[in-house]
Write a protein that holds these residues in place. Structure first.
Motif, PDB file in Angstrom:
ATOM      1  N   GLU A 146       7.547 -16.805  -3.617  1.00 14.66           N
ATOM      2  CA  GLU A 146       7.623 -15.734  -2.749  1.00 14.66           C
ATOM      3  C   GLU A 146       8.060 -16.217  -1.448  1.00 14.66           C
ATOM      4  OE1 GLU A 146       3.672 -14.197  -2.761  1.00 14.66           O
ATOM      5  OE2 GLU A 146       4.161 -12.703  -4.315  1.00 14.66           O
ATOM      6  N   ARG A 147       7.974 -17.471  -1.029  1.00 13.48           N
ATOM      7  CA  ARG A 147       8.407 -18.092   0.199  1.00 13.48           C
ATOM      8  C   ARG A 147       9.995 -18.494  -0.001  1.00 13.48           C
ATOM      9  NH1 ARG A 147       3.614 -21.226  -0.649  1.00 13.48           N
ATOM     10  NH2 ARG A 147       4.993 -22.944  -1.714  1.00 13.48           N
ATOM     11  N   LEU A 148      10.563 -18.245  -1.259  1.00 14.55           N
ATOM     12  CA  LEU A 148      12.175 -18.128  -1.389  1.00 14.55           C
ATOM     13  C   LEU A 148      12.856 -17.027  -0.487  1.00 14.55           C
ATOM     14  CD1 LEU A 148      12.721 -19.197  -5.185  1.00 14.55           C
ATOM     15  CD2 LEU A 148      12.856 -20.667  -2.699  1.00 14.55           C
ATOM     16  N   PRO A 149      13.994 -17.383   0.134  1.00 10.04           N
ATOM     17  CA  PRO A 149      14.749 -16.268   0.778  1.00 10.04           C
ATOM     18  C   PRO A 149      15.092 -15.065  -0.002  1.00 10.04           C
ATOM     19  CG  PRO A 149      15.778 -18.408   1.349  1.00 10.04           C
ATOM     20  CD  PRO A 149      14.703 -18.643   0.178  1.00 10.04           C
ATOM     21  N   GLY A 150      14.792 -13.696   0.572  1.00 13.37           N
ATOM     22  CA  GLY A 150      15.302 -12.769  -0.373  1.00 13.37           C
ATOM     23  C   GLY A 150      13.972 -12.340  -1.121  1.00 13.37           C
ATOM     24  N   ARG A 200      10.726 -10.651  -2.331  1.00 15.17           N
ATOM     25  CA  ARG A 200       9.645  -9.833  -1.883  1.00 15.17           C
ATOM     26  C   ARG A 200       8.377  -9.822  -2.647  1.00 15.17           C
ATOM     27  NH1 ARG A 200      14.123  -6.208  -1.708  1.00 15.17           N
ATOM     28  NH2 ARG A 200      13.537  -5.147  -3.690  1.00 15.17           N
ATOM     29  N   ASP A 211      18.966 -16.086  -5.557  1.00 15.81           N
ATOM     30  CA  ASP A 211      19.622 -17.141  -5.754  1.00 15.81           C
ATOM     31  C   ASP A 211      19.339 -17.752  -7.120  1.00 15.81           C
ATOM     32  OD1 ASP A 211      21.281 -19.356  -6.150  1.00 15.81           O
ATOM     33  OD2 ASP A 211      20.558 -20.225  -4.310  1.00 15.81           O
ATOM     34  N   GLY A 214      13.556  -8.901  -5.439  1.00 16.38           N
ATOM     35  CA  GLY A 214      13.981  -9.431  -4.102  1.00 16.38           C
ATOM     36  C   GLY A 214      15.541  -9.045  -4.066  1.00 16.38           C
ATOM     37  N   ASP A 215      15.914  -9.264  -3.079  1.00 16.00           N
ATOM     38  CA  ASP A 215      17.490  -8.981  -2.514  1.00 16.00           C
ATOM     39  C   ASP A 215      18.282 -10.425  -2.558  1.00 16.00           C
ATOM     40  OD1 ASP A 215      17.113  -6.370  -2.364  1.00 16.00           O
ATOM     41  OD2 ASP A 215      16.274  -6.654  -0.290  1.00 16.00           O
ATOM     42  N   ARG A 216      19.488 -10.155  -3.212  1.00 11.92           N
ATOM     43  CA  ARG A 216      20.497 -11.327  -3.415  1.00 11.92           C
ATOM     44  C   ARG A 216      19.752 -12.558  -3.826  1.00 11.92           C
ATOM     45  NH1 ARG A 216      23.711 -10.167   2.516  1.00 11.92           N
ATOM     46  NH2 ARG A 216      24.351  -7.999   1.750  1.00 11.92           N
TER      47      ARG A 216
END
Length: 896
Positions: free
Chosen positions: A559-563, A565, A707, A703-705
């Motif tokens: 959950e700490r990764l970018p994008g 949610r 990786d 999440g969005d986009r």
């Protein structure tokens, strides 16, 4: 008959014959070109389908067991030709590449460089003719024949493999003896190389020369393969080492005829059966992807045949309308011929001569244009000839229907169908119903295009149009009575003319065209929606991470990764035995998969990803407490528990046994393993406290986009933390996690294979249906243009304004066009419900039956098509009135 006279008549009526020639050209073009395009798309799909398969699923591999005292390795290369000549013709023609290799089984190898790194290595030696052309030397040279029997055997290693173990050119190794009776073998590394193309099939032999086989557990060796000269293997064979041989044949799409895939698969199966009686074993996996593709192509071709039948039936209706319109315009000419003593066949012979001058050349031109399209011919020459003959006869047959006497005005009273016509229409409706019942009862005729299947949609569309066009005048006449009580003449006159179905018959063709377009739109939408559902069942969020066991803190790390949610954990255990009590007494039921999910977390994550995933109430609302856990089970598990008389049962999850009771039955739960019908889903949040709580084996991420690389890294780190964070640390490195995204899953379902052929059929059918519907509306307008012109001419002399004239046209044409478009759309929506179970479309949705239902998109498209058709009808009417000039219509149109 003088050809010059025929040419002059054709020139005099050039517009009508140009229309007939254009329709003929389009029919011939479709008959010749569509099979070519379909074959080209099928060939392209086969290439994509095979290219997506691993090498093992495309190869025919002959192997021998390791044998002591094997024949010389250099002589066995000639068996490449021997085995290929024994193949059936279809299999032999499909071979694109072939390779030969001889190799020794792996034995432990030692040496100073390996000892320096304390590596335990098992080395196999392989001779592959032609490796010099598929590999590039990084250092040293390629192995050669040792100068004498005491010299070390020369070995070449892949550069990455050698570098990992500290081996280099000049490294000395010693290969352990195969048995105590023979000495060990000295080796020397003479070169390192890299592949020119790692994807080249020559490197696919297992174990791989380019990669290191990782140890399967503690104390197990690494697996390496080195390249040697062919003659070196003969020397090793003389030392008592067993040698095995491999001949691999890779099948390529360029040598496979899509129309003969079944024969190719049968040939491969015959080879497998024949190899069981010899010392050489044949292994293959190509029959599975070929069967999958063949099934998909068969379904796509069946659907394409249904669509093509609808388009050709519409074109046939347009030909009939064009012939009828031409004869109607020349009715006075044919009546005058009969009045001057001409026979009953005089007009027929005249029309036949004109048709022969126009239709066959147009058909030939269309056939030539269709032949220019890329792709293999479809063998539709007889169909083209038959279509040309029928179009040629359309005008002469229409000429025979011209009445010999004087026909009065058709707008002075209601038209009632004759007994013959009413009987024909009733028989047509009964025939359509009988065809539907017969098709539903007997199903399809496998292996070929079913004539009944391709004819049922056209029959149903025509029958529905007949019923609709017989019923629609009643509400229109009722509206006319209401309009008679209002002020103004536009509504009254428009509804009065619309209530007389004088020009309603051509709208049968409109129904056919719209039904074809709506059928394509509805089925395409159903397939896309079903693929979305399949992808959501596999990944009910944006990404799914699966591994062995991940540390519980992997969820917060994700959950700490970018994008990202939201993230929620899950446990997936396969092949678990159900027990009747806490002591583990076997319930004697089949193995069952177990899923452990956090109900509220699953609902939250799916909602954050925008996925429609219904989470059953027992999973969502369960809370810790006494008694068995409420579980969601599959129908098969529920039936087995009921047959065994068990209200509850026990299941093991990571060494802990939990009691559950079936609270709900779900036929297809998300995250369930594919191809399984037995699963139990437990609510994680309601588990009783135990000393060893479950550890997640995967995570759902929204999440969005996202990786995928970052998700994979976070999952690998979670596995590593779990393995190294306990009191006992495992030495074996965990396997990397697998990351599956929703978008990748959805893209895989809709790409490659026969999907290109399917998309072509839907697109062509929808576009052709829409265009032909507009053309049929134009024919409908032109069919009654003369009568409307007379009425409008009289009304214009009585003071009807141009604006009122347009309103009158709108009121008159709107019911006809509207009922035709709506009837066609209704037929197009109902046909998928009838035909979808028979078309085998599950081949395009990963085996899931296609769900066809109400969709707002096709409904909006139908409304839009109706509005466009009505506007097009008004434009055609206005253009025709300008060309005819209303005053001349009034002067010349009277019949007395």
């Amino acid at each position: 008959m003088n050809i010059g006279v025929v040419i002059r008549r054709v020139r005099a009526h050039s517009g009508q014959f140009l229309l007939l020639a254009a329709l003929t050209l389009v029919i011939a073009l479709l008959v010749a070109g569509v099979p070519r395009v379909a074959n080209r798309l099928a060939d392209q799909g086969l290439r994509e389908h095979l290219a997506a398969e691993p090498g093992a699923r495309r190869d025919l591999t002959y192997t021998t067991r390791p044998t002591v005292g094997a024949p010389p390795a250099s002589g066995r290369a000639a068996d490449l030709d021997t085995f290929q000549q024994r193949m059936p013709a279809d299999v032999r023609a499909a071979v694109a590449h072939r390779w030969y290799a001889a190799q020794t089984p792996g034995d432990l190898v030692t040496g100073p460089d390996l000892a320096r790194g304390n590596y335990l290595v098992q080395l196999g030696l392989r001779a592959t003719p032609g490796i010099e052309t598929t590999g590039t030397l990084v250092e040293g040279r390629w192995p050669a024949v040792p100068p004498d029997d005491d010299a070390p055997v020369q070995v070449a290693l892949a550069a990455d493999v050698a570098g990992r173990f500290g081996l280099r050119v000049g490294s000395r190794l010693r290969l352990a003896a195969p048995d105590p009776q023979h000495p060990s073998t000295p080796l020397t590394v003479v070169g390192t190389f890299r592949p020119v193309d790692p994807a080249d099939g020559s490197w696919d032999t297992l174990p791989s020369v380019l990669q290191v086989g990782e140890p399967e557990g503690d104390g197990q060796p690494f697996i390496l393969v080195g390249a040697v000269a062919v003659a070196a293997l003969d020397r090793l064979a003389g030392q008592g080492r067993p040698i095995s041989f491999t001949w691999r044949y890779r099948l390529g799409a360029d040598g496979i005829d899509v129309r003969r895939i079944d024969q190719l698969v049968d040939g491969v199966q015959r080879l497998v059966r024949a190899s069981t009686a010899t010392d050489t074993e044949l292994t293959q996996g190509v029959d599975v992807p070929l069967r999958e593709f063949s099934q998909a192509v068969t379904s796509a071709r069946t659907l394409l045949a249904v669509i093509a039948a609808g388009v050709l039936a519409t074109l046939a209706g347009l030909v009939v309308l064009a012939a009828a319109l031409a004869v109607r315009r020349r009715r006075a000419e044919f009546v005058l011929i009969r009045a001057r003593g001409g026979g009953a066949t005089t007009g027929l012979r005249r029309s036949l001569a004109e048709s022969l001058l126009v239709v066959p050349p147009a058909a030939g031109l269309g056939w030539l244009l269709g032949g220019l399209l890329p792709g293999a011919p479809g063998g539709t020459g007889p169909l083209a000839v038959g279509a040309t003959v029928l179009v040629t006869l359309a005008l002469p047959v229409a000429t025979l229907a011209v009445p010999s006497g004087v026909v009065g005005r058709r707008d002075l009273g209601r038209l009632r169908p004759s007994a013959r016509r009413a009987t024909t229409e009733a028989a047509l409706v009964l025939l359509a119903g009988l065809a539907v019942v017969l098709l539903r009862r007997r199903g399809l005729t496998p292996g070929s295009v079913d004539p009944l299947l391709v004819s049922v949609p056209a029959l149903v569309a025509v029958a529905a149009s007949v019923l609709a066009l017989r019923l629609y005048p009643w509400p229109v006449r009722l509206a006319g009575r209401l309009a008679a009580r209002t002020r103004g003449s536009v509504a009254f006159l428009g509804t009065a003319r619309a209530g007389r179905a004088a020009a309603a018959t051509p709208l049968v063709v409109v129904v056919l065209a719209v039904a074809t377009a709506a059928f394509c739109a509805v089925v395409a939408t159903g397939i896309e929606d079903t693929r979305d559902d399949v992808a959501t069942r596999a990944v009910p969020a944006d990404a799914l991470i699966r591994g062995d066991r991940l540390a519980p803190d992997t969820g917060p790390a994700l959950e700490r990764l970018p994008g990202v949610r939201a993230a929620t954990g899950l446990v997936d255990e396969s092949a678990q035995r159900l027990a009747t009590d806490a002591a583990g007494t076997d319930a004697r039921l089949r193995d069952t998969s177990v899923l452990l999910v956090d109900g509220p977390g699953l609902a939250r994550t799916a909602r954050a990803a925008g996925r429609d995933v219904p989470v059953p109430g027992p999973l969502r609302d369960a809370r810790p407490g006494d008694g068995p856990l409420p579980a969601v089970v599959s129908p098969a598990v529920a039936a087995d528990l009921a047959d065994a008389g068990l209200r509850s049962a026990f299941v093991t999850v990571q060494g802990q046994r939990y009691e559950f009771t079936p609270a709900d039955t779900v036929a297809d739960f998300p995250l369930a393993r594919p191809n399984t019908s037995r699963y139990v889903v437990l609510p994680w949040q309601a588990l009783p406290r135990r000393d060893g709580p479950p550890v997640p084996t995967g995570f759902l991420v929204a999440g969005d986009r996202l990786d995928a690389g970052a998700l994979r890294q976070a999952g690998d780190e979670g596995q590593q933390r779990y393995q190294t964070g306990g009191a006992v640390t495992g030495r074996e490195r965990p396997r990397g996690v697998a990351v599956q995204t929703w978008s990748q899953t959805r893209l895989r379902l809709g790409g490659g294979g026969a999907n290109g052929l399917l998309a072509f059929g839907f697109t062509a059918g929808a576009v052709a249906g829409g265009v032909l519907a507009l053309l049929a509306v134009a024919f409908t307008v032109l069919a009654g243009a003369r009568a409307r012109g007379e009425v409008l001419s009289r009304l214009r002399t009585l003071g009807l304004s141009r604006r009122q004239w347009r309103g009158l046209l709108l009121v008159e044409l709107a019911p006809l066009v509207g009922v035709a478009v709506l009837t066609g759309a209704l037929v197009g929506v109902l046909l998928p419900l009838l035909l979808t179970p028979l078309l085998g479309l599950a081949a395009f949705t990963n085996g899931t039956p296609v769900r066809v239902g109400f969709a707002p998109g096709p409904v909006a498209a139908t409304v839009g098509l109706g509005a466009v058709a009505l506007g097009f009808a008004l434009a055609v009417e206005a253009l025709n009135n300008r060309r005819m000039r209303l005053g001349e219509v009034l002067r010349l149109g009277e019949e007395s």
